[in-house]
Design a protein around this motif. Sequence first.
Motif, mmCIF file in Angstrom:
data_model
loop_
_atom_site.group_PDB
_atom_site.id
_atom_site.type_symbol
_atom_site.label_atom_id
_atom_site.label_comp_id
_atom_site.label_asym_id
_atom_site.label_seq_id
_atom_site.Cartn_x
_atom_site.Cartn_y
_atom_site.Cartn_z
ATOM 1 N N ILE A 158 0.851 -1.193 0.000
ATOM 2 C CA ILE A 158 0.000 0.000 0.000
ATOM 3 C C ILE A 158 0.886 1.241 0.000
ATOM 4 O O ILE A 158 0.633 2.197 -0.731
ATOM 5 N N ASP A 159 1.944 1.208 0.819
ATOM 6 C CA ASP A 159 2.887 2.329 0.914
ATOM 7 C C ASP A 159 4.263 1.898 0.423
ATOM 8 O O ASP A 159 4.555 0.719 0.303
ATOM 9 N N ARG A 171 10.393 -6.945 -6.061
ATOM 10 C CA ARG A 171 10.706 -5.740 -5.294
ATOM 11 C C ARG A 171 9.536 -4.772 -5.333
ATOM 12 O O ARG A 171 9.005 -4.462 -6.390
ATOM 13 N N VAL A 172 9.151 -4.295 -4.162
ATOM 14 C CA VAL A 172 8.024 -3.370 -4.052
ATOM 15 C C VAL A 172 8.515 -1.929 -4.013
ATOM 16 O O VAL A 172 7.907 -1.026 -4.589
ATOM 17 N N ALA A 197 3.127 3.857 -7.677
ATOM 18 C CA ALA A 197 1.818 3.510 -7.113
ATOM 19 C C ALA A 197 1.086 2.491 -7.987
ATOM 20 O O ALA A 197 0.441 1.564 -7.478
ATOM 21 N N ARG A 198 1.197 2.633 -9.319
ATOM 22 C CA ARG A 198 0.480 1.722 -10.213
ATOM 23 C C ARG A 198 1.047 0.298 -10.144
ATOM 24 O O ARG A 198 0.313 -0.674 -10.083
ATOM 25 N N GLY A 199 2.377 0.215 -10.124
ATOM 26 C CA GLY A 199 3.025 -1.090 -10.024
ATOM 27 C C GLY A 199 2.702 -1.771 -8.705
ATOM 28 O O GLY A 199 2.472 -2.981 -8.656
ATOM 29 N N ARG A 239 0.013 -1.299 -6.955
ATOM 30 C CA ARG A 239 -1.392 -1.714 -6.999
ATOM 31 C C ARG A 239 -1.536 -3.054 -7.722
ATOM 32 O O ARG A 239 -2.250 -3.943 -7.292
ATOM 33 N N ARG A 240 -0.802 -3.182 -8.830
ATOM 34 C CA ARG A 240 -0.877 -4.423 -9.607
ATOM 35 C C ARG A 240 -0.302 -5.592 -8.807
ATOM 36 O O ARG A 240 -0.900 -6.664 -8.737
ATOM 37 N N LEU A 241 0.833 -5.357 -8.171
ATOM 38 C CA LEU A 241 1.440 -6.423 -7.364
ATOM 39 C C LEU A 241 0.523 -6.807 -6.201
ATOM 40 O O LEU A 241 0.334 -7.985 -5.885
ATOM 41 N N ARG A 242 -0.057 -5.780 -5.583
ATOM 42 C CA ARG A 242 -0.951 -6.019 -4.447
ATOM 43 C C ARG A 242 -2.150 -6.872 -4.870
ATOM 44 O O ARG A 242 -2.528 -7.820 -4.188
ATOM 45 N N GLN A 243 -2.694 -6.523 -6.029
ATOM 46 C CA GLN A 243 -3.871 -7.233 -6.517
ATOM 47 C C GLN A 243 -3.585 -8.734 -6.673
ATOM 48 O O GLN A 243 -4.404 -9.568 -6.327
#
Length: 245
Positions: free
Chosen positions: A79-80, A93-94, A99-101, A103-107
Amino acid sequence: MTGPGAFRFDADPFTADVFRETPAPAAVCTDVVKTYRTATETVTALAGVSLEVPRAQVTVVVGPSGSGKSSLLRLLACIDSPDSGAVTVGGARVDTLGARGRRRLRQRQVAYLFQRPGENLLPYLDAAAQVRLAAQLRGAPVDDDGVHDLLARLGLGDRADHRPAQLSGGEQQRLAVACGVVGGPALVVADEPTAELDTAAAERVLAAMTELAADGVAFLVSSHDPRVMAAADGFVHLDRGQRVP
Ligand code: ADP
């Protein structure tokens, strides 16, 4: 069907390696610093935290209020982003993503369970539809048998056509766990998931998490709840933004 097959879907390359036998942890933080700037001050929430979140375990983050638990969970939930240091989730790696990357990884790779069961669910969908949607959003569609098997495993086999308002708080939170694990994310993050539940309901949620962890799911849970502590495989103790023994 029981076992990992009930919620394991390898169709998507993002999720394909989650349950392979490998020593790689589900998530890693290395020397992570997180500050918040307000109009008047800069608050250091995490002052150089390193940790590994193992697969197939329930890891509990413990510490007094303000010690950085939520900040750590938010980083690992993609998220952060940290001010400095590295964050890796499911091998990706996060901290280098925008922010877009993230979001995609989080999803694909992360589930986040809120304290209030109702906040984890959509009020107008029945339990089966919630699980189906969660799987679809994770890029790992699940067939009706898979949905039914997973619900049955969580003691919700006869609740498939119930909407959240027709479920108890404990049932809602177990449904949120089902939505969290379906499709095999690398990490399931839960912020005080039993805080709103009575003891019997909390114990059933924890039993579900323990059983799913044994099948490979990595849970990272923040809690003050002794019932959660008793279910933990490992702990991360925080104090004033730092790990303590
Ligand atoms: P915990 O979850 O252990 O209570 P947090 O991660 O929420 O700890 O907070 C750690 C520190 O960072 C606290 O001092 C808190 O006040 C501060 N903090 C958290 N979020 C923000 C924010 N959005 N803006 C400013 N300060 C924040």
